[in-house]
Design a protein around this motif. Structure first.
Motif, PDB file in Angstrom:
ATOM      1  N   ALA A 121       0.848  -1.208   0.000  1.00 29.35           N
ATOM      2  CA  ALA A 121       0.000   0.000   0.000  1.00 29.35           C
ATOM      3  C   ALA A 121       0.877   1.249   0.000  1.00 29.35           C
ATOM      4  O   ALA A 121       0.594   2.223  -0.715  1.00 29.35           O
ATOM      5  N   ALA A 122       1.948   1.217   0.792  1.00 32.12           N
ATOM      6  CA  ALA A 122       2.846   2.377   0.845  1.00 32.12           C
ATOM      7  C   ALA A 122       3.555   2.572  -0.500  1.00 32.12           C
ATOM      8  O   ALA A 122       3.743   3.702  -0.954  1.00 32.12           O
ATOM      9  N   LEU A 123       3.932   1.468  -1.133  1.00 32.57           N
ATOM     10  CA  LEU A 123       4.568   1.567  -2.454  1.00 32.57           C
ATOM     11  C   LEU A 123       3.595   2.173  -3.465  1.00 32.57           C
ATOM     12  O   LEU A 123       3.965   3.030  -4.277  1.00 32.57           O
ATOM     13  N   ALA A 124       2.348   1.741  -3.383  1.00 35.67           N
ATOM     14  CA  ALA A 124       1.349   2.231  -4.334  1.00 35.67           C
ATOM     15  C   ALA A 124       1.096   3.722  -4.162  1.00 35.67           C
ATOM     16  O   ALA A 124       0.701   4.414  -5.108  1.00 35.67           O
ATOM     17  N   ALA A 125       1.315   4.217  -2.946  1.00 36.78           N
ATOM     18  CA  ALA A 125       1.050   5.636  -2.672  1.00 36.78           C
ATOM     19  C   ALA A 125       2.196   6.547  -3.117  1.00 36.78           C
ATOM     20  O   ALA A 125       2.059   7.765  -3.101  1.00 36.78           O
ATOM     21  N   LEU A 126       3.324   5.953  -3.506  1.00 33.14           N
ATOM     22  CA  LEU A 126       4.449   6.785  -3.948  1.00 33.14           C
ATOM     23  C   LEU A 126       4.148   7.423  -5.296  1.00 33.14           C
ATOM     24  O   LEU A 126       3.431   6.837  -6.116  1.00 33.14           O
ATOM     25  N   PRO A 127       4.704   8.613  -5.556  1.00 32.34           N
ATOM     26  CA  PRO A 127       4.613   9.159  -6.918  1.00 32.34           C
ATOM     27  C   PRO A 127       5.214   8.163  -7.914  1.00 32.34           C
ATOM     28  O   PRO A 127       6.198   7.477  -7.586  1.00 32.34           O
ATOM     29  N   ALA A 128       4.606   8.097  -9.082  1.00 38.43           N
ATOM     30  CA  ALA A 128       4.979   7.045 -10.045  1.00 38.43           C
ATOM     31  C   ALA A 128       6.474   7.040 -10.346  1.00 38.43           C
ATOM     32  O   ALA A 128       7.096   5.971 -10.438  1.00 38.43           O
ATOM     33  N   GLU A 129       7.073   8.239 -10.498  1.00 35.61           N
ATOM     34  CA  GLU A 129       8.483   8.256 -10.890  1.00 35.61           C
ATOM     35  C   GLU A 129       9.383   7.739  -9.770  1.00 35.61           C
ATOM     36  O   GLU A 129      10.411   7.106 -10.027  1.00 35.61           O
ATOM     37  N   GLN A 130       8.971   7.968  -8.530  1.00 34.90           N
ATOM     38  CA  GLN A 130       9.757   7.435  -7.399  1.00 34.90           C
ATOM     39  C   GLN A 130       9.565   5.931  -7.272  1.00 34.90           C
ATOM     40  O   GLN A 130      10.510   5.191  -6.990  1.00 34.90           O
ATOM     41  N   ARG A 131       8.338   5.486  -7.494  1.00 30.74           N
ATOM     42  CA  ARG A 131       8.056   4.054  -7.406  1.00 30.74           C
ATOM     43  C   ARG A 131       8.865   3.298  -8.474  1.00 30.74           C
ATOM     44  O   ARG A 131       9.437   2.249  -8.219  1.00 30.74           O
ATOM     45  N   THR A 132       8.924   3.882  -9.664  1.00 25.81           N
ATOM     46  CA  THR A 132       9.676   3.240 -10.747  1.00 25.81           C
ATOM     47  C   THR A 132      11.159   3.151 -10.403  1.00 25.81           C
ATOM     48  O   THR A 132      11.784   2.098 -10.581  1.00 25.81           O
ATOM     49  N   ALA A 133      11.698   4.246  -9.892  1.00 24.68           N
ATOM     50  CA  ALA A 133      13.131   4.245  -9.547  1.00 24.68           C
ATOM     51  C   ALA A 133      13.430   3.203  -8.482  1.00 24.68           C
ATOM     52  O   ALA A 133      14.420   2.460  -8.574  1.00 24.68           O
ATOM     53  N   ASP A 135      11.618   0.567  -7.798  1.00 29.33           N
ATOM     54  CA  ASP A 135      11.384  -0.749  -8.394  1.00 29.33           C
ATOM     55  C   ASP A 135      12.643  -1.238  -9.101  1.00 29.33           C
ATOM     56  O   ASP A 135      13.078  -2.377  -8.922  1.00 29.33           O
ATOM     57  N   TYR A 136      13.254  -0.374  -9.884  1.00 36.95           N
ATOM     58  CA  TYR A 136      14.483  -0.754 -10.596  1.00 36.95           C
ATOM     59  C   TYR A 136      15.609  -1.042  -9.606  1.00 36.95           C
ATOM     60  O   TYR A 136      16.401  -1.955  -9.799  1.00 36.95           O
ATOM     61  N   ALA A 137      15.662  -0.234  -8.549  1.00 38.78           N
ATOM     62  CA  ALA A 137      16.787  -0.367  -7.605  1.00 38.78           C
ATOM     63  C   ALA A 137      16.625  -1.588  -6.705  1.00 38.78           C
ATOM     64  O   ALA A 137      17.567  -2.349  -6.520  1.00 38.78           O
ATOM     65  N   TYR A 138      15.418  -1.762  -6.152  1.00 42.31           N
ATOM     66  CA  TYR A 138      15.257  -2.831  -5.157  1.00 42.31           C
ATOM     67  C   TYR A 138      14.862  -4.159  -5.804  1.00 42.31           C
ATOM     68  O   TYR A 138      15.477  -5.187  -5.542  1.00 42.31           O
ATOM     69  N   LYS A 159      19.194   9.293  -8.307  1.00 34.26           N
ATOM     70  CA  LYS A 159      19.593   9.164  -6.901  1.00 34.26           C
ATOM     71  C   LYS A 159      18.557   9.796  -5.981  1.00 34.26           C
ATOM     72  O   LYS A 159      18.153   9.219  -4.974  1.00 34.26           O
ATOM     73  N   SER A 160      18.129  11.001  -6.344  1.00 34.34           N
ATOM     74  CA  SER A 160      17.197  11.686  -5.446  1.00 34.34           C
ATOM     75  C   SER A 160      15.831  11.001  -5.447  1.00 34.34           C
ATOM     76  O   SER A 160      15.165  10.961  -4.413  1.00 34.34           O
ATOM     77  N   ARG A 161      15.423  10.413  -6.573  1.00 35.44           N
ATOM     78  CA  ARG A 161      14.127   9.715  -6.579  1.00 35.44           C
ATOM     79  C   ARG A 161      14.159   8.476  -5.696  1.00 35.44           C
ATOM     80  O   ARG A 161      13.205   8.186  -4.971  1.00 35.44           O
ATOM     81  N   ILE A 162      15.264   7.737  -5.762  1.00 34.53           N
ATOM     82  CA  ILE A 162      15.375   6.538  -4.911  1.00 34.53           C
ATOM     83  C   ILE A 162      15.385   6.951  -3.440  1.00 34.53           C
ATOM     84  O   ILE A 162      14.670   6.377  -2.611  1.00 34.53           O
ATOM     85  N   ALA A 163      16.202   7.950  -3.125  1.00 35.35           N
ATOM     86  CA  ALA A 163      16.322   8.380  -1.730  1.00 35.35           C
ATOM     87  C   ALA A 163      14.987   8.908  -1.204  1.00 35.35           C
ATOM     88  O   ALA A 163      14.571   8.595  -0.084  1.00 35.35           O
ATOM     89  N   ALA A 165      11.996   8.158  -2.305  1.00 40.21           N
ATOM     90  CA  ALA A 165      11.066   7.032  -2.171  1.00 40.21           C
ATOM     91  C   ALA A 165      11.317   6.300  -0.861  1.00 40.21           C
ATOM     92  O   ALA A 165      10.371   5.952  -0.133  1.00 40.21           O
ATOM     93  N   MET A 166      12.583   6.084  -0.531  1.00 42.09           N
ATOM     94  CA  MET A 166      12.916   5.371   0.717  1.00 42.09           C
ATOM     95  C   MET A 166      12.465   6.169   1.939  1.00 42.09           C
ATOM     96  O   MET A 166      11.948   5.609   2.906  1.00 42.09           O
ATOM     97  N   ARG A 167      12.674   7.473   1.881  1.00 37.92           N
ATOM     98  CA  ARG A 167      12.301   8.287   3.049  1.00 37.92           C
ATOM     99  C   ARG A 167      10.777   8.356   3.206  1.00 37.92           C
ATOM    100  O   ARG A 167      10.249   8.317   4.312  1.00 37.92           O
ATOM    101  N   LYS A 168      10.066   8.441   2.082  1.00 35.35           N
ATOM    102  CA  LYS A 168       8.596   8.468   2.163  1.00 35.35           C
ATOM    103  C   LYS A 168       8.053   7.140   2.682  1.00 35.35           C
ATOM    104  O   LYS A 168       7.119   7.113   3.481  1.00 35.35           O
ATOM    105  N   LEU A 169       8.654   6.045   2.219  1.00 36.26           N
ATOM    106  CA  LEU A 169       8.225   4.734   2.715  1.00 36.26           C
ATOM    107  C   LEU A 169       8.460   4.633   4.218  1.00 36.26           C
ATOM    108  O   LEU A 169       7.627   4.102   4.953  1.00 36.26           O
ATOM    109  N   ALA A 170       9.617   5.141   4.654  1.00 31.21           N
ATOM    110  CA  ALA A 170       9.939   5.082   6.088  1.00 31.21           C
ATOM    111  C   ALA A 170       8.877   5.809   6.900  1.00 31.21           C
ATOM    112  O   ALA A 170       8.419   5.320   7.938  1.00 31.21           O
ATOM    113  N   LEU A 171       8.472   6.971   6.409  1.00 30.38           N
ATOM    114  CA  LEU A 171       7.444   7.734   7.111  1.00 30.38           C
ATOM    115  C   LEU A 171       6.107   7.001   7.101  1.00 30.38           C
ATOM    116  O   LEU A 171       5.420   6.890   8.114  1.00 30.38           O
TER     117      LEU A 171
END
Lengths: 179, 195
Positions: A121-133, A135-138, A159-163, A165-171
């Motif tokens: 659910a948290a992944l789905a709530a990410l902005p698409a471009e962050q989710r894509t980045a 997805d490719y990274a993890y 780099k900033s999209r991955i970072a 995304a990680m920080r938003k997921l953490a929150l």
């Protein structure tokens, strides 16, 4: 539920692991092995190689004695060790093809279905471009350099999209938001 | 300077190997960045809940790679007893080819470390006496490598490995040394920090 179990049951294991007690390695293996194997397999895509990486990474982490419980929980620390070992293994073996990964579907077996559900659910709530980045990274295990090439984006953007995304997921996944 | 976005990339294992020592040195001194990395590791841990975890790992066993250096050490012992197969490194720091080698190893407090590959896929280990009276390098490759020791930021050639079948080994008396590197020409192939 997972967090609560970690709080109560895993602190003693974390302390024993930090003290490099002999049975702590076996206990860590029994406690986290299945999930850590999934982490290694996610990067490597080969069962035998994933088992080797899991064994090597845990033994090395225990032997190095660098883990401290005050640093954070043992499971995430070991998962980072396993993932690093697996990625190093992939990068150093040009013959090995990187496997394209995916999150498992809702009806497949996960370590903790409730936790998996909230992560999805948290992944789905990410902005698409962050989710894509991410997805490719993890899930596909590409480096940020490879992602930049694949998505034809500047390295700094990836780099900033991955970072982010990680920080938003953490929150989003913070325990206070998921009591 | 703080790590910035590199903190999350480091936690995900995405940064090049060559960047890790720089990051780890910074993390040793910076609470802020260390917290950011730990937070990202915890998030990565949560992400791992979505992975397929249907299989139990087999019971823990001796890692396959460990067998490489055990076999190599056996070769060194054979060498120490004069059994033909492995040639000792020829440098003046090499331990002489006598039966002392086994005694030296057996009587030592020794440790071992897996070398970190820097360029290429090399799997290598260093066994070493804690007092640095000897080191034993073994690489899972028949190639010949120059063994370089670093002490106080100064590097010096300790010797070269010699191949024995599929592996390449060197048994050396290094003196003070904190870091051991295997080099192929000018290229650093693998590196290890000794405790």
């Amino acid at each position: 539920m997972e967090a609560a179990r970690e709080d109560s049951g895993d602190l003693a294991l974390a302390r024993a692991f930090a003290r490099r007690e002999r049975d702590a390695l076996d206990r860590a293996y029994a406690r986290f092995g299945r999930r850590l194997l999934a982490v290694a397999f996610a990067v490597l895509g080969e069962r035998e190689a994933a088992e080797d990486v899991l064994h090597d990474a845990l033994l090395r982490a225990w032997d190095a004695g660098t883990y401290r419980p005050e640093r954070g929980a043992l499971g995430p620390f070991l998962a980072a060790c396993v993932r690093n070992e697996a990625i190093t293994n992939v990068r150093s073996d040009s013959r090995r093809r990187r496997r394209e990964l995916r999150a498992v579907a809702a009806d497949e077996e996960c370590v903790d279905p409730a936790e998996a559900l909230s992560v999805r659910a948290a992944l789905a709530a990410l902005p698409a471009e962050q989710r894509t980045a991410l997805d490719y990274a993890y899930y596909r295990g590409l480096t940020h350099v490879e992602i930049a090439r694949e998505l034809r984006l500047p390295l700094g953007t990836v780099k900033s999209r991955i970072a982010l995304a990680m920080r938003k997921l953490a929150l989003e996944l913070a325990p206070e938001r998921n009591p | 300077m703080h790590l910035g976005d590199d903190a999350e990339l480091y936690a995900l294992g995405l940064l090049p190997l060559a960047d890790r020592p720089r990051i780890e040195a910074h993390l040793a001194d910076c609470d802020l960045c260390r917290k950011r990395v730990v937070d990202a590791e915890e998030t990565a841990w949560k992400l791992s809940a979505t992975l397929d975890a249907t299989t139990e790992p087999r019971p823990r066993r001796v890692p396959r790679r460990a067998l490489v250096w055990v076999a190599g050490l056996a070769a060194a012992f054979a060498l120490a007893f004069g059994v033909q197969s492995v040639r000792l490194a020829q440098a003046d720091t090499a331990i002489s080819q006598t039966g002392h080698a086994l005694t030296i190893v057996a009587a030592s407090h020794f440790d071992h470390v897996t070398m970190t590959p820097v360029a290429g896929p090399l799997v290598a280990k260093v066994l070493y006496a804690k007092d640095r009276s000897w080191i034993y390098c073994i690489a899972d490759s028949p190639a010949t490598y120059t063994v370089v020791g670093l002490h106080g930021g100064v590097s010096r050639v300790l010797g070269t490995t010699a191949h024995d079948g599929a592996v390449s080994t060197a048994f050396l008396a290094p003196g003070p040394v904190e870091i051991v590197e295997l080099r192929s020409g000018d290229t650093i192939v693998a590196r290890a920090s000794l405790r």
